[in-house]
Design a protein around this motif. Structure first.
Motif, short mmCIF file in Angstrom:
data_model
loop_
_atom_site.label_atom_id
_atom_site.label_comp_id
_atom_site.label_asym_id
_atom_site.label_seq_id
_atom_site.Cartn_x
_atom_site.Cartn_y
_atom_site.Cartn_z
N GLU A 1 4.79 5.91 17.85
CA GLU A 1 5.84 6.34 18.77
C GLU A 1 5.25 6.78 20.11
O GLU A 1 5.76 6.41 21.18
N ASN A 2 4.17 7.54 20.07
CA ASN A 2 3.54 7.99 21.31
C ASN A 2 2.96 6.82 22.09
O ASN A 2 3.06 6.78 23.32
N TYR A 3 2.37 5.87 21.40
CA TYR A 3 1.81 4.69 22.04
C TYR A 3 2.91 3.90 22.75
O TYR A 3 2.76 3.51 23.91
N VAL B 1 0.85 -1.19 0.00
CA VAL B 1 0.00 0.00 0.00
C VAL B 1 0.88 1.24 0.00
O VAL B 1 1.96 1.24 0.60
N GLN B 2 0.43 2.26 -0.67
CA GLN B 2 1.11 3.56 -0.67
C GLN B 2 0.20 4.55 0.05
O GLN B 2 -1.00 4.59 -0.19
N LEU B 3 0.82 5.35 0.93
CA LEU B 3 0.11 6.43 1.62
C LEU B 3 0.84 7.72 1.35
O LEU B 3 2.06 7.73 1.17
N ASP B 4 0.11 8.83 1.39
CA ASP B 4 0.80 10.11 1.27
C ASP B 4 1.66 10.32 2.51
O ASP B 4 1.41 9.74 3.57
N GLU C 1 16.20 12.22 18.26
CA GLU C 1 16.24 12.41 16.80
C GLU C 1 14.99 11.84 16.17
O GLU C 1 14.48 10.83 16.61
N LYS C 2 14.53 12.49 15.15
CA LYS C 2 13.34 12.02 14.42
C LYS C 2 13.79 11.30 13.17
O LYS C 2 14.73 11.57 12.55
N PHE D 1 1.40 8.95 6.53
CA PHE D 1 2.42 8.06 7.08
C PHE D 1 3.06 8.66 8.32
O PHE D 1 3.23 7.98 9.34
N GLU D 2 3.43 9.94 8.27
CA GLU D 2 4.07 10.59 9.42
C GLU D 2 3.14 10.64 10.62
O GLU D 2 3.58 10.49 11.76
#
Length: 65
Positions: A33-35, A18-21, A64-65, A25-26
């Motif tokens: 990450e928060n979870y 699947v492709q997402l914009d 770092e991101k 995705f971010e």
């Protein structure tokens, strides 16, 4: 959050990817990450130094991101 996925299919028309914009995705990445961070902070059997919520947020912004 509205998703507009583009499916990639094989020769038998089975979905294989699947492709997402990038914004979608971010956002998904941030949610994961928060979870994970929340569950690490809530883990009771962790012997490491614990941080209060504000300290954890401050530390998280330095990663770092």
């Amino acid at each position: 959050m509205k998703m507009n996925p583009n499916y990639i299919v094989d020769e038998h028309n089975h979905r294989i990817a699947v492709q997402l914009d990038i914004k979608t995705f971010e956002k998904i990445e941030e949610i994961f990450e928060n979870y994970a961070l929340y569950h690490l902070m809530e883990k009771e059997d962790n012997d490491d130094e614990t941080l209060d919520l504000e300290s954890a947020k401050e530390y998280y912004t330095t990663l770092e991101k």
